[in-house]
Motif scaffolding. Structure first.
Motif, PDB file in Angstrom:
ATOM      1  N   PHE A   1     -71.286  48.469 -13.645  1.00 15.55           N
ATOM      2  CA  PHE A   1     -71.094  47.081 -13.210  1.00 15.55           C
ATOM      3  C   PHE A   1     -69.840  46.946 -12.346  1.00 15.55           C
ATOM      4  N   PHE A   2     -68.792  47.700 -12.691  1.00  9.62           N
ATOM      5  CA  PHE A   2     -67.588  47.667 -11.855  1.00  9.62           C
ATOM      6  C   PHE A   2     -67.877  48.261 -10.470  1.00  9.62           C
ATOM      7  N   MET A   3     -68.672  49.341 -10.430  1.00  2.00           N
ATOM      8  CA  MET A   3     -68.991  49.947  -9.136  1.00  2.00           C
ATOM      9  C   MET A   3     -69.852  49.006  -8.290  1.00  2.00           C
ATOM     10  N   LEU A   4     -70.827  48.359  -8.943  1.00  6.18           N
ATOM     11  CA  LEU A   4     -71.658  47.386  -8.222  1.00  6.18           C
ATOM     12  C   LEU A   4     -70.797  46.234  -7.715  1.00  6.18           C
ATOM     13  N   MET A   5     -69.864  45.796  -8.535  1.00  2.00           N
ATOM     14  CA  MET A   5     -68.943  44.738  -8.127  1.00  2.00           C
ATOM     15  C   MET A   5     -68.213  45.133  -6.841  1.00  2.00           C
ATOM     16  N   ALA A   6     -67.709  46.359  -6.778  1.00  2.00           N
ATOM     17  CA  ALA A   6     -66.951  46.811  -5.612  1.00  2.00           C
ATOM     18  C   ALA A   6     -67.828  46.828  -4.359  1.00  2.00           C
ATOM     19  N   VAL A   7     -69.053  47.319  -4.498  1.00  2.00           N
ATOM     20  CA  VAL A   7     -69.952  47.410  -3.329  1.00  2.00           C
ATOM     21  C   VAL A   7     -70.318  46.006  -2.827  1.00  2.00           C
ATOM     22  N   LEU A   8     -70.660  45.104  -3.735  1.00  2.19           N
ATOM     23  CA  LEU A   8     -71.034  43.740  -3.324  1.00  2.19           C
ATOM     24  C   LEU A   8     -69.847  43.009  -2.707  1.00  2.19           C
ATOM     25  N   PHE A   9     -68.667  43.258  -3.240  1.00  5.91           N
ATOM     26  CA  PHE A   9     -67.447  42.664  -2.691  1.00  5.91           C
ATOM     27  C   PHE A   9     -67.291  43.072  -1.226  1.00  5.91           C
ATOM     28  N   PHE A  10     -67.517  44.353  -0.951  1.00  3.91           N
ATOM     29  CA  PHE A  10     -67.395  44.869   0.413  1.00  3.91           C
ATOM     30  C   PHE A  10     -68.351  44.136   1.365  1.00  3.91           C
TER      31      PHE A  10
ATOM     32  N   ALA B   1     -59.552  49.302   1.136  1.00  5.65           N
ATOM     33  CA  ALA B   1     -58.667  50.197   0.377  1.00  5.65           C
ATOM     34  C   ALA B   1     -58.991  50.137  -1.124  1.00  5.65           C
ATOM     35  N   VAL B   2     -59.190  48.915  -1.634  1.00  6.64           N
ATOM     36  CA  VAL B   2     -59.463  48.749  -3.067  1.00  6.64           C
ATOM     37  C   VAL B   2     -60.815  49.352  -3.436  1.00  6.64           C
ATOM     38  N   VAL B   3     -61.834  49.052  -2.616  1.00  9.90           N
ATOM     39  CA  VAL B   3     -63.177  49.557  -2.919  1.00  9.90           C
ATOM     40  C   VAL B   3     -63.212  51.082  -2.862  1.00  9.90           C
ATOM     41  N   PHE B   4     -62.588  51.655  -1.828  1.00  8.32           N
ATOM     42  CA  PHE B   4     -62.539  53.120  -1.715  1.00  8.32           C
ATOM     43  C   PHE B   4     -61.797  53.715  -2.918  1.00  8.32           C
ATOM     44  N   ASP B   5     -60.698  53.095  -3.286  1.00  4.67           N
ATOM     45  CA  ASP B   5     -59.890  53.610  -4.404  1.00  4.67           C
ATOM     46  C   ASP B   5     -60.703  53.604  -5.705  1.00  4.67           C
ATOM     47  N   LEU B   6     -61.391  52.484  -5.970  1.00  7.39           N
ATOM     48  CA  LEU B   6     -62.151  52.379  -7.221  1.00  7.39           C
ATOM     49  C   LEU B   6     -63.355  53.322  -7.236  1.00  7.39           C
ATOM     50  N   LEU B   7     -64.053  53.418  -6.094  1.00  3.76           N
ATOM     51  CA  LEU B   7     -65.260  54.249  -6.058  1.00  3.76           C
ATOM     52  C   LEU B   7     -64.946  55.729  -6.192  1.00  3.76           C
ATOM     53  N   THR B   8     -63.804  56.157  -5.659  1.00  7.00           N
ATOM     54  CA  THR B   8     -63.508  57.596  -5.608  1.00  7.00           C
ATOM     55  C   THR B   8     -62.459  58.028  -6.618  1.00  7.00           C
ATOM     56  N   MET B   9     -61.927  57.093  -7.392  1.00  9.31           N
ATOM     57  CA  MET B   9     -60.889  57.432  -8.365  1.00  9.31           C
ATOM     58  C   MET B   9     -61.420  58.461  -9.370  1.00  9.31           C
ATOM     59  N   GLY B  10     -60.692  59.549  -9.505  1.00  8.47           N
ATOM     60  CA  GLY B  10     -61.135  60.597 -10.419  1.00  8.47           C
ATOM     61  C   GLY B  10     -62.089  61.576  -9.769  1.00  8.47           C
ATOM     62  N   ILE B  11     -62.543  61.267  -8.559  1.00 11.67           N
ATOM     63  CA  ILE B  11     -63.450  62.168  -7.838  1.00 11.67           C
ATOM     64  C   ILE B  11     -62.690  62.896  -6.742  1.00 11.67           C
ATOM     65  N   ARG B  12     -61.935  62.116  -5.940  1.00  8.08           N
ATOM     66  CA  ARG B  12     -61.135  62.756  -4.892  1.00  8.08           C
ATOM     67  C   ARG B  12     -59.892  63.384  -5.510  1.00  8.08           C
ATOM     68  N   THR B  13     -59.270  64.285  -4.763  1.00  5.11           N
ATOM     69  CA  THR B  13     -58.072  64.968  -5.245  1.00  5.11           C
ATOM     70  C   THR B  13     -56.910  63.996  -5.286  1.00  5.11           C
ATOM     71  N   GLN B  14     -56.205  63.980  -6.399  1.00  2.00           N
ATOM     72  CA  GLN B  14     -55.019  63.137  -6.529  1.00  2.00           C
ATOM     73  C   GLN B  14     -53.819  63.948  -6.072  1.00  2.00           C
ATOM     74  N   HIS B  15     -53.185  63.500  -4.983  1.00  2.00           N
ATOM     75  CA  HIS B  15     -52.096  64.289  -4.390  1.00  2.00           C
ATOM     76  C   HIS B  15     -50.739  63.998  -5.008  1.00  2.00           C
ATOM     77  N   ALA B  16     -50.543  62.779  -5.439  1.00  6.70           N
ATOM     78  CA  ALA B  16     -49.192  62.445  -5.891  1.00  6.70           C
ATOM     79  C   ALA B  16     -49.263  61.401  -6.984  1.00  6.70           C
ATOM     80  N   ILE B  17     -48.305  61.475  -7.855  1.00  8.80           N
ATOM     81  CA  ILE B  17     -48.158  60.470  -8.892  1.00  8.80           C
ATOM     82  C   ILE B  17     -47.013  59.559  -8.486  1.00  8.80           C
ATOM     83  N   ASP B  18     -47.168  58.303  -8.719  1.00  8.58           N
ATOM     84  CA  ASP B  18     -46.150  57.352  -8.313  1.00  8.58           C
ATOM     85  C   ASP B  18     -44.964  57.390  -9.263  1.00  8.58           C
TER      86      ASP B  18
END
Length: 559
Positions: free
Chosen positions: A14-23, A442-459
């Protein structure tokens, strides 16, 4: 693995669908902005009214998807057991997708004048603003809400064990289902039809959605800060009580224009003016919970969107709603761009940002991410937040010009008098719309790919920052001063709208409403921007003072 119950994972879709519809909803919004400047754009192919309906419907659907995702995620935590009927939840997801497709496709029928009449009912589409879907989709929506209701009530413990948050969500999902029924029948009398349309649209927002919103905000504060459940429950109880006291009767300010008795002008104005009270209460509790033990904020994007939700609820729904709630101001602002400013800040700000906050909180946990790069989420928040404030400003100023030229002077709408007067503001809409859209990407890309793309840095900072300037602790008195200034600028806006009743203004002198509108809207929205920056800066510095890498684990779950 950071979640305790496996069925919490059902919320992820549901969160992923939310992000896509938001876009896609924002895409239609940008097209609308272009059609405002050139009304002939795509005329005959995708008319303005159809584009607007797509924008509105997708906005409601992605917010509902976020609500459902959030409820499913917190449901097991509130109940201490897995969600009931996971099969129905999976069915609900596909039903929601079917509803989205139906709503998008059938809007084209409106352009052709096809409603699908049978047995006196419009089965394909009905053309009522916000409720465009036909009777078929109305029935499916009712079934969908009934599923949400069933899952929540079956998952919750016995009623004798309910706390205030259980009651808030329980009442909210039942009311979500029951209020929808009033939008499911067609009445030939247009005033009566409008009554029931407003009944659904505004009792949803000012009654049902507010109750769900306050309950979810409360529990997310418990999760993020380890806030005391009893204390939050106390705030939720009073928040919901005030919402229903002021919202249900206060909603009568919408009755001014549909032929209801004149006494509603007084009662609607009076109780509508009380509607900001629960929003102030909610706002203040967020401040107290965020500062109660000075713990670092480990998931800043989630808290930023949560704070944005509460602050824009205060500004968009509370202050801007207050400015136009009286009969003497509503007579001028109703149905103009002034209302558009209130609607965008209130609907997206309050409810949309809540879904985004919950997604930023839940997605890392469901994907088992111990720590993630929060920079993209923070950037996305600021672009979205700045963009929506900018849109609120240009809609409000454009609306002020519109009220003066169109309603006060009575100049022609279609003959070219109003369009040129509003042109500057119309050109600024796509500018702030683009800022908003980049943030959404930025938000939609971040949510959709979080945990999938490589995380380069920790804040994680290289060194501790001294809490000076805007990084110092935000004291209660200072938060109160910021809030006071917001309401002072809200009062100036209200006086500006009231000034349209003056004879000098009606004779053609626009100086008073223009000056008050310019000062009031600029002051309110800039104060809001700077206050949120100050609030987040103080919490960000607190995070930097902590040692060790950032973790998305929250105090509540760590314990």
């Amino acid at each position: 693995m950071r979640i305790e119950y496996q069925t919490q994972r059902l919320s992820l879709r549901f969160f992923m669908l939310m992000a896509v519809l938001f876009f896609f909803q924002v895409g239609f919004g940008l097209l609308l902005a272009a059609q405002h400047i050139d009304p002939t754009l795509l005329a005959g192919t995708l008319n303005f009214n159809v584009t607007r309906a797509e924008h509105l419907n997708l906005g409601i659907l992605w917010i509902l998807s976020g609500f459902i995702g959030t409820i499913l995620f917190v449901g097991p935590l509130l109940s201490g057991r897995e969600l009931a009927a996971p099969g129905l939840i999976k069915l609900l997801f596909y039903v929601l997708i079917a509803l989205v497709v139906w709503n998008v496709v059938t809007q084209a029928l409106a352009q052709q004048g096809i409603a699908g009449w049978w047995a006196g009912q419009p089965w394909l589409q009905e053309g009522l603003e916000y409720l465009e879907g036909g009777r078929i989709v109305d029935v499916v929506i009712l079934i969908g809400f009934a599923i949400v209701c069933y899952v929540v009530l079956r998952t919750f413990p016995a009623v004798k064990d309910w706390n205030e948050i259980h009651w808030g969500l329980g009442i909210g999902v039942v009311a979500l289902t029951l209020v929808w029924i009033f939008g499911m029948f067609f009445v030939e009398r247009i005033d009566l039809q409008e009554y029931f349309r407003w009944y659904v649209v505004h009792y949803w927002v000012e009654g049902v959605w507010e109750v769900i919103h306050i309950s979810l905000i409360g529990f997310l504060l418990v999760l993020m800060f380890g806030a005391d459940l009893k204390s939050v429950g106390y705030a939720v109880f009073w928040g919901i009580s005030l919402v229903w006291l002021s919202g249900l009767i206060g909603n009568a300010h919408h009755y001014f224009w549909i032929g209801t008795p004149e006494f509603w002008q007084f009662w609607g104005s009076l109780f509508s003016a009380l509607e900001p009270l629960p929003l102030i209460f909610c706002f203040w509790h967020v401040y107290l919970d965020a500062h109660q033990d000075n713990k670092p904020v480990t998931n800043m994007p989630a808290f930023a969107f949560l704070l944005g939700s509460v602050v824009l609820e205060q500004v968009g729904a509370g202050i801007l709603g207050f400015t136009m709630t009286f009969a003497l101001t509503n007579a001028w602002s109703h149905g103009t761009w002034v209302t558009l400013s209130h609607a965008h800040l209130a609907l997206f700000g309050t409810f949309g940002m809540l879904g985004l906050a919950a997604a930023y909180y839940a997605v890392p946990l469901m994907r088992g991410i111990d720590a993630f790069d929060q920079r993209l989420g923070k950037l996305g928040f600021w672009l979205v937040f700045t963009g929506i404030l900018g849109l609120g400003f240009v809609f409000a100023i454009g609306g002020t010009v519109q009220v003066f030229v169109y309603r006060t002077l009575g100049l022609d709408w279609f003959g070219g008098d109003v369009g040129p007067a509003m042109l500057t503001m119309k050109l600024l809409v796509p500018l702030f719309g683009l800022v908003f859209a980049v943030g959404v990407c930025a938000v939609v890309f971040d949510l959709l790919t979080m945990g999938i793309r490589t995380q380069h840095a920790i804040d994680t900072p290289d060194r501790a920052l001294a809490p000076l300037g805007w990084a110092r602790r935000l004291q209660g008195w200072e938060a109160g001063v910021w809030l006071l200034f917001m309401w002072i600028f809200g009062a100036i806006i209200t006086l500006g709208l009231l000034s349209f009743n003056l004879r000098t203004v009606q004779e053609g002198n626009a100086m008073l409403p223009y000056i008050m509108g310019g000062v009031g809207y600029s002051g309110l929205l800039l104060t809001t921007l700077f206050f949120v920056a100050r609030f987040l800066r103080s919490l960000d510095a607190r995070t930097h003072e902590s040692t060790g890498p950032s973790s998305v684990l929250t105090p509540a779950l760590q314990s």
